[in-house]
Design an enzyme around this catalytic site. Structure first.
Site, PDB file in Angstrom:
ATOM      1  N   GLU B 201      21.491 -23.178  84.318  1.00  0.00           N
ATOM      2  CA  GLU B 201      22.539 -22.644  85.201  1.00  0.00           C
ATOM      3  C   GLU B 201      23.627 -23.664  85.509  1.00  0.00           C
ATOM      4  O   GLU B 201      24.817 -23.352  85.492  1.00  0.00           O
ATOM      5  CB  GLU B 201      21.943 -22.137  86.522  1.00  0.00           C
ATOM      6  CG  GLU B 201      21.298 -20.772  86.446  1.00  0.00           C
ATOM      7  CD  GLU B 201      19.876 -20.815  85.909  1.00  0.00           C
ATOM      8  OE1 GLU B 201      19.363 -21.939  85.694  1.00  0.00           O
ATOM      9  OE2 GLU B 201      19.279 -19.752  85.702  1.00  0.00           O
ATOM     10  N   HIS B 270      13.029 -16.117  95.625  1.00  0.00           N
ATOM     11  CA  HIS B 270      13.771 -15.087  94.902  1.00  0.00           C
ATOM     12  C   HIS B 270      14.370 -14.030  95.833  1.00  0.00           C
ATOM     13  O   HIS B 270      14.720 -12.944  95.382  1.00  0.00           O
ATOM     14  CB  HIS B 270      12.878 -14.390  93.876  1.00  0.00           C
ATOM     15  CG  HIS B 270      12.601 -15.222  92.659  1.00  0.00           C
ATOM     16  ND1 HIS B 270      11.795 -16.323  92.682  1.00  0.00           N
ATOM     17  CD2 HIS B 270      13.049 -15.112  91.380  1.00  0.00           C
ATOM     18  CE1 HIS B 270      11.734 -16.852  91.467  1.00  0.00           C
ATOM     19  NE2 HIS B 270      12.483 -16.151  90.666  1.00  0.00           N
TER      20      HIS B 270
END
Lengths: 349, 467
Positions: B201, B270
């Site tokens: 990322e 998450h």
């Protein structure tokens, strides 16, 4: 041309038979401009005219000057916060750079960027980035765009030995090789990440060799020898333009000054610095080539010194005389289109 | 001509220092780079180098002198053939540190440095009228469509329209999208424009920003915004700030998109709503749609926008269907909220999945005889203050709803805005309904407790309406 810096140099014109007088004079002039500019910047900092952080490039001049000599028009460059030399070498005006250092409207970023944040679309200079290592994926992204657009350009992505220990560098190596991006990773290894020497921060010290794990070729270059730098640059550029993907150049160089103006540099001895100045100085190297090769006389070089001094003094005058940005500039350039800022402020603009 | 050597400022904060030691004496020849003196600053002892060449004339300050003000002449440097006698005596400092000549204007007055924002925020409420035009013309055919399909259509249409638009991210191509948003796009546009990335990322977000500097219009998909924390330096420092730092020369026209907020039973790492984080950053635009029509119209606008846009989706909403107008080129402008339900008793302000709770609460409140007006902000930056203000001036009460953490929430910002701009209209304190101040638990019962609910929103409305 991958020369280890410890190898003594043969500073004779005969050793460089293919180098023209004009080329040597250009290298001399370009490097001298950076050095004198940086000395002046240091002086203005001392007078309180330049604030904040100011990272000088003195000692490393041959790296950008050699690579710029190898580059073609339209090639791109991006670097960290030690960026004044890169800007001058890419053709940006000394006046605009110095005025940005003093935070004035005549600066490249209208005074809003400062020493670490300048850009020029015209000179294909993409900054001036303050976060160590961040310019590496950004540079690969510029190369991604060039490959996507098929324009044949390459991007020089400069970073230091310190940034070489940032994880994003290796994420970028992987993608750059995977996608065969036309990017040259230029590691300016000046031996010190701020105050931490290579020995204290890095176990495997051949930084160019780290590309091997990703299939990226690279080499170590004497970054104090502008001719060696240029030759290595030409090789790397040819590799990129042939569509073979990235290339790594580890430039062995040295910075004479502290990391920034406020660095007392207690992590190394005065003798170490003096030794490099005396034995490996990149400008003295070319000066010797010019004089021993009878390409130029002392008087010719004096005339160049004078010319450079005038450019630098003129840039300093401009940087003092240019006004501070008008207060309205606080609110401009936040968005590329008209967008109201947060409500409480918006009402008062 | 003799040059004065001035006491240097050797750090950003130094105003005076000690001249610890002279390393040259009168009559010495020096060149650029030679060390003249050791100077003790507030931080360290520094070596002070010569900039010009010449002969050291008179040393004006003795070594060991403390409290030498920055810019005081400390020595004279003579040029070839000049004598020390020619050098003038020490005089007043030329300038004080941090105050260049420009700190005074031509009239000799010190200019007013007070930033514009320091003035009172309540002086004059001058908010423009809200834009109440419909999102699509009356009579337009609408078709039910999932949020997922709407997002896919938006990307496909914009990729058709502009060759420089491309999609990059993990599993966007051959896998057809981790959440199937990009299904079919690889077949349609090929691997040049639908780029599968490794799990990197930080790296690929930076490459995306660089590509935007280089003239492309990247759409960077994060598999979820939780993973964008690895990339947040590039989102904020590289994408959001460059236009400003470059004085308007270059910026990053691009979209960062992906699911944001809690899904279901995926635990603390998450399940986080980043709306308030990104909305805090000048230079970013932030979008968080609820309906499929908004997802489509706003994503198309985001891709065309000349700035970096954070586009926050929601996994739970991907499969929900809403009417989407069938138009050739349907876009929704940023900064225009949508009044999703009209009412007169209270204004409920929300966005994204919070809208589901807000609308459900409004329905529950009908039984209590409360008519709630529900405002969907849709974009958090720019934010449509006018629509919120106008509604609150009518209802005199406000409850905000979002899934994010309570401290520094969007609701907090709306409350502050209403305090400053609608104080006299409020008949009750504004209540912020948010997720709880805990990391998201995994256990089903605890997770339910951590999330904001319609029942909590309804209860807050009853409080502000004193029922």
């Amino acid at each position: 041309m991958a020369r280890k810096p410890s190898v003594p140099q043969d500073d004779t014109a005969a050793a460089q038979p293919n180098v023209s007088r004009d080329e040597l004079l250009k290298h001399y002039r370009d490097m001298l401009l950076i050095r004198r500019f940086e000395e002046k910047a240091g002086q203005l900092y001392g007078m309180g005219l330049i604030g904040g952080f100011c990272h000088l490039y003195i000692g490393q001049e041959a790296v950008v000057v050699g690579l710029e000599a190898a580059a073609e028009k339209g090639d791109k460059r991006i670097t960290s916060y030690r960026d004044h030399g890169h800007m001058l070498a890419s053709g940006m005006e000394a006046r605009g750079v110095m005025a940005e250092l003093t935070g004035r409207i005549g600066g490249y970023s209208k005074g809003k960027g400062g020493s670490m944040h300048m850009f020029s679309k015209e000179s294909h200079f993409y900054g001036g980035h303050g976060i160590v290592g961040a310019q590496v994926p950004l540079g690969a992204g510029l190369a991604f765009a060039d490959k996507y657009l098929g324009n044949g350009r390459v991007t020089f992505t400069y970073y230091g030995d310190g940034a070489s220990n940032q994880g994003q560098v290796y994420e970028t190596y992987n993608m750059a090789e995977l996608w065969e991006l036309p990017v040259i990773f230029v590691i300016e290894n000046n031996g010190y990440a701020m105050g931490t020497s290579m020995k204290r921060s890095t176990k495997s010290t051949t930084l160019y060799g780290r590309g091997e794990a990703f299939g990226i070729p690279g080499e170590q270059v004497d970054g104090m020898d502008v001719l060696a730098v240029k030759a290595a640059g030409e090789k790397a550029i040819a590799h990129c333009r042939a569509g073979k993907g990235p290339y790594i150049l580890e430039m062995m160089t040295y910075r004479y000054r502290g990391h920034s103006m406020s660095d007392p540099a207690k992590y190394r001895t005065r003798e170490e610095v003096q030794k490099v100045r005396d034995e490996r100085d990149p400008i003295e190297h070319v000066r010797t080539l010019l004089l021993t090769g009878k390409h130029a006389s002392e008087d010719d070089l004096k005339a160049i010194d004078k010319e450079i001094k005038d450019i630098v003094n003129d840039s300093a005058d401009f940087a003092r005389e240019s006004p501070e940005p008008p207060l309205e500039e606080l609110w401009t350039d936040i968005y590329a289109d008209a967008v109201p800022q947060a409500a409480a402020q918006d009402q008062n603009v | 001509m003799a040059t004065e050597i001035l006491m240097p400022a050797l750090s950003p904060t130094m105003e005076e220092g000690t001249l610890a030691k002279w390393l040259v004496k009168e009559g010495d020849t020096v060149k650029s780079g030679d060390i003249l003196a050791e100077i003790e600053t507030d931080k360290a002892t520094m070596e002070f180098e010569a900039v010009d060449e010449g002969t050291v004339g008179r040393l004006l300050v003795a070594e060991g002198t403390q409290g030498v003000k920055v810019n005081t002449p400390i020595a004279m440097l003579l040029e070839e053939g000049e004598s020390a006698d020619a050098a003038p005596a020490a005089k007043e400092p030329a300038a004080r540190p941090g105050q260049g000549e420009a700190s005074r204007d031509e009239t000799g007055e010190t200019p007013d440095r007070a930033p514009a924002a320091a003035k009172s925020a309540v002086e004059a409420v001058n908010t423009p009228e809200p834009d109440e035009s419909p999102d699509w013309p009356e009579g337009t055919t609408v078709k039910p469509m999932t949020v997922r399909e709407a997002l896919r259509e938006a990307m496909a249409e914009e990729m058709e329209r502009d060759e420089t638009v491309f999609l990059m991210g993990e599993e966007v191509g051959e896998y057809q999208g981790a959440y199937k948003i990009s299904q079919g796009l690889l077949d349609r546009f090929g691997p040049r424009r639908v780029v599968d990335t490794p799990i990197s990322e930080h790296g690929f977000a930076g490459i995306g920003v660089g590509a935007a500097f280089g003239g492309l219009r990247p759409i960077v998909e994060f598999m979820t915004f939780n993973f964008a924390m690895q990339a947040i330096d590039h989102i904020i420092n590289s994408a959001a700030k460059t236009l400003y730092m470059s004085g308007g020369q270059m910026g990053a026209p691009m979209v960062f998109r992906g699911p944001n907020g809690a899904a279901a039973r995926v635990g603390a790492q998450h399940s986080q709503d980043y709306a308030a984080w990104y909305a805090a950053i000048p230079g970013l635009k932030v979008v968080m749609p609820y309906t499929a029509a908004d997802a489509k119209g706003l994503l198309k606008t985001a891709i065309r926008d000349p700035n970096p846009v954070i586009f926050l989706e929601n996994e739970i909403l991907y499969g929900r269907s809403f009417d989407v107008p069938q138009m050739d080129d349907f876009t929704i402008p940023f900064g225009k909220a949508r009044v999703a339900r009209k009412g007169k008793d209270v204004t409920i302000v929300s966005f994204g999945i919070g809208m589901a709770h807000a609308l459900e609460a409004a329905e529950l409140l009908v039984k209590d005889g409360i008519e709630a007006e529900v405002v969907d902000l849709r974009t958090l930056r720019p934010l449509d203050y006018a629509t919120v203000l106008k509604s609150v001036q009518k209802t005199n009460r406000c409850v905000t709803v979002e899934e994010g953490f309570p401290v520094g929430s969007i609701g907090n910002h709306i409350s502050a805005y209403l305090m400053e701009n609608a104080f006299d209209w409020l008949d009750a304190p504004v209540i912020n309904c948010t997720g709880k101040d805990v990391p998201m638990p995994y256990a089903a019962n605890l997770e339910k407790l951590a999330l904001v609910t319609a029942a909590e929103v309804a209860e807050a409305v009853r409080k502000v309406t004193y029922r």
